[in-house]
Design a protein around this motif. Structure first.
Motif, PDB file in Angstrom:
ATOM      1  N   ASP A   1     -23.009 -71.379  75.178  1.00 65.28           N
ATOM      2  CA  ASP A   1     -24.341 -71.237  74.828  1.00 65.28           C
ATOM      3  C   ASP A   1     -24.249 -70.932  73.276  1.00 65.28           C
ATOM      4  OD1 ASP A   1     -25.455 -71.670  77.378  1.00 65.28           O
ATOM      5  OD2 ASP A   1     -25.390 -69.420  77.612  1.00 65.28           O
ATOM      6  N   TRP A   2     -24.888 -71.477  72.036  1.00 63.06           N
ATOM      7  CA  TRP A   2     -24.753 -71.310  70.911  1.00 63.06           C
ATOM      8  C   TRP A   2     -25.979 -71.445  70.133  1.00 63.06           C
ATOM      9  CZ3 TRP A   2     -19.836 -74.713  68.837  1.00 63.06           C
ATOM     10  CH2 TRP A   2     -20.436 -76.148  69.357  1.00 63.06           C
ATOM     11  N   THR A   3     -26.248 -70.844  68.954  1.00 66.16           N
ATOM     12  CA  THR A   3     -27.133 -71.222  68.121  1.00 66.16           C
ATOM     13  C   THR A   3     -26.524 -71.148  66.724  1.00 66.16           C
ATOM     14  OG1 THR A   3     -27.844 -69.012  67.760  1.00 66.16           O
ATOM     15  CG2 THR A   3     -28.878 -70.214  69.586  1.00 66.16           C
ATOM     16  N   ASN A   4     -27.168 -72.024  65.742  1.00 66.66           N
ATOM     17  CA  ASN A   4     -26.761 -72.306  64.368  1.00 66.66           C
ATOM     18  C   ASN A   4     -28.094 -72.146  63.436  1.00 66.66           C
ATOM     19  OD1 ASN A   4     -26.492 -74.926  62.366  1.00 66.66           O
ATOM     20  ND2 ASN A   4     -25.525 -73.094  61.829  1.00 66.66           N
ATOM     21  N   VAL A   5     -28.137 -71.075  62.541  1.00 67.98           N
ATOM     22  CA  VAL A   5     -28.990 -71.136  61.505  1.00 67.98           C
ATOM     23  C   VAL A   5     -28.432 -70.975  60.356  1.00 67.98           C
ATOM     24  CG1 VAL A   5     -31.029 -69.882  60.638  1.00 67.98           C
ATOM     25  CG2 VAL A   5     -30.427 -69.706  63.089  1.00 67.98           C
ATOM     26  N   TYR A   6     -28.385 -72.190  59.447  1.00 65.35           N
ATOM     27  CA  TYR A   6     -27.857 -72.362  58.077  1.00 65.35           C
ATOM     28  C   TYR A   6     -26.406 -71.860  58.281  1.00 65.35           C
ATOM     29  CZ  TYR A   6     -26.496 -72.102  53.198  1.00 65.35           C
ATOM     30  OH  TYR A   6     -25.982 -72.551  51.945  1.00 65.35           O
ATOM     31  N   ASN A   7     -25.792 -70.842  57.652  1.00 62.52           N
ATOM     32  CA  ASN A   7     -24.181 -70.683  57.948  1.00 62.52           C
ATOM     33  C   ASN A   7     -23.892 -69.422  58.825  1.00 62.52           C
ATOM     34  OD1 ASN A   7     -25.543 -68.409  56.525  1.00 62.52           O
ATOM     35  ND2 ASN A   7     -24.000 -68.118  55.361  1.00 62.52           N
ATOM     36  N   ILE A   8     -24.827 -69.363  59.872  1.00 57.67           N
ATOM     37  CA  ILE A   8     -24.389 -68.251  60.853  1.00 57.67           C
ATOM     38  C   ILE A   8     -24.392 -69.106  62.313  1.00 57.67           C
ATOM     39  CG2 ILE A   8     -25.135 -66.295  61.830  1.00 57.67           C
ATOM     40  CD1 ILE A   8     -24.773 -65.597  59.262  1.00 57.67           C
ATOM     41  N   LEU A   9     -23.283 -68.734  62.959  1.00 54.82           N
ATOM     42  CA  LEU A   9     -22.997 -69.445  64.359  1.00 54.82           C
ATOM     43  C   LEU A   9     -23.083 -68.339  65.308  1.00 54.82           C
ATOM     44  CD1 LEU A   9     -22.151 -71.650  66.288  1.00 54.82           C
ATOM     45  CD2 LEU A   9     -19.831 -71.534  65.574  1.00 54.82           C
ATOM     46  N   LYS A  10     -23.706 -68.280  66.133  1.00 55.40           N
ATOM     47  CA  LYS A  10     -23.821 -67.307  67.384  1.00 55.40           C
ATOM     48  C   LYS A  10     -23.221 -68.062  68.530  1.00 55.40           C
ATOM     49  CE  LYS A  10     -27.391 -64.295  65.366  1.00 55.40           C
ATOM     50  NZ  LYS A  10     -28.660 -63.756  65.588  1.00 55.40           N
ATOM     51  N   ILE A  11     -22.219 -67.389  69.203  1.00 45.72           N
ATOM     52  CA  ILE A  11     -21.896 -68.055  70.550  1.00 45.72           C
ATOM     53  C   ILE A  11     -21.835 -66.901  71.674  1.00 45.72           C
ATOM     54  CG2 ILE A  11     -19.500 -69.156  71.446  1.00 45.72           C
ATOM     55  CD1 ILE A  11     -18.756 -69.762  68.720  1.00 45.72           C
ATOM     56  N   SER A  12     -22.157 -67.343  72.821  1.00 49.03           N
ATOM     57  CA  SER A  12     -22.096 -66.688  74.069  1.00 49.03           C
ATOM     58  C   SER A  12     -21.420 -67.413  75.063  1.00 49.03           C
ATOM     59  CB  SER A  12     -23.515 -66.420  74.435  1.00 49.03           C
ATOM     60  OG  SER A  12     -24.145 -65.386  73.732  1.00 49.03           O
ATOM     61  N   LEU A  13     -20.432 -66.844  75.514  1.00 45.80           N
ATOM     62  CA  LEU A  13     -19.663 -67.498  76.615  1.00 45.80           C
ATOM     63  C   LEU A  13     -19.653 -66.797  77.922  1.00 45.80           C
ATOM     64  CD1 LEU A  13     -16.120 -68.086  74.622  1.00 45.80           C
ATOM     65  CD2 LEU A  13     -18.038 -69.836  75.144  1.00 45.80           C
ATOM     66  N   SER A  14     -19.844 -67.592  79.007  1.00 43.80           N
ATOM     67  CA  SER A  14     -19.869 -66.955  80.247  1.00 43.80           C
ATOM     68  C   SER A  14     -19.542 -68.490  81.042  1.00 43.80           C
ATOM     69  CB  SER A  14     -21.035 -66.239  80.706  1.00 43.80           C
ATOM     70  OG  SER A  14     -22.273 -67.053  80.882  1.00 43.80           O
ATOM     71  N   THR A  15     -19.301 -67.932  82.414  1.00 43.88           N
ATOM     72  CA  THR A  15     -18.997 -68.868  83.308  1.00 43.88           C
ATOM     73  C   THR A  15     -19.956 -69.079  84.374  1.00 43.88           C
ATOM     74  OG1 THR A  15     -16.465 -68.763  83.072  1.00 43.88           O
ATOM     75  CG2 THR A  15     -17.217 -69.917  84.867  1.00 43.88           C
ATOM     76  N   HIS A  16     -20.704 -70.042  84.166  1.00 41.62           N
ATOM     77  CA  HIS A  16     -21.925 -70.202  85.144  1.00 41.62           C
ATOM     78  C   HIS A  16     -21.696 -70.274  86.580  1.00 41.62           C
ATOM     79  CE1 HIS A  16     -24.423 -70.429  81.509  1.00 41.62           C
ATOM     80  NE2 HIS A  16     -23.710 -71.644  81.181  1.00 41.62           N
ATOM     81  N   ASP A  17     -20.554 -71.076  86.980  1.00 35.65           N
ATOM     82  CA  ASP A  17     -20.336 -71.083  88.125  1.00 35.65           C
ATOM     83  C   ASP A  17     -19.683 -69.749  89.043  1.00 35.65           C
ATOM     84  OD1 ASP A  17     -20.313 -73.700  87.896  1.00 35.65           O
ATOM     85  OD2 ASP A  17     -18.234 -74.061  88.049  1.00 35.65           O
TER      86      ASP A  17
END
Length: 95
Positions: free
Chosen positions: A56-72
């Motif tokens: 799950d990630w979002t990007n605003v201009y030069n910032i990248l935010k990432i979240s990782l989890s295993t949905h299963d």
């Protein structure tokens, strides 16, 4: 298999850019500009496809935010740490 909180915290010692909350591991990366950020995202996307694991990630201009989890597994697994390691390698190359 979902990892317990103690195991996650121990593994995070090797990932100083990442933190654990809300049942996922999270990181935020800042790049010089949008182009460099998008370039990293493109490279990460290829790695995600190769591992068949997607952030799950979002990007605003030069910032990248990432979240990782295993949905299963409804939580953080070794798959998340494997992808985090690959992301770290890609981001280091970009910087």
């Amino acid at each position: 298999m979902k990892l317990d909180d103690a195991t996650i915290e121990k593994k995070l010692l090797h990932f100083p850019d990442w933190e654990y909350h809300n049942n996922a591991i999270h990181a935020e990366f800042e790049f010089d500009n949008f182009k460099d950020c998008f370039s990293a995202m493109s490279r990460i996307a290829f790695e995600c496809e190769a591992q068949n694991h997607h952030p799950d990630w979002t990007n605003v201009y030069n910032i990248l935010k990432i979240s990782l989890s295993t949905h299963d597994a409804d939580g953080v697994t070794n798959k998340d740490f494997k992808l985090a390691e690959a992301i770290e390698t890609i981001v280091e190359v970009e910087e």
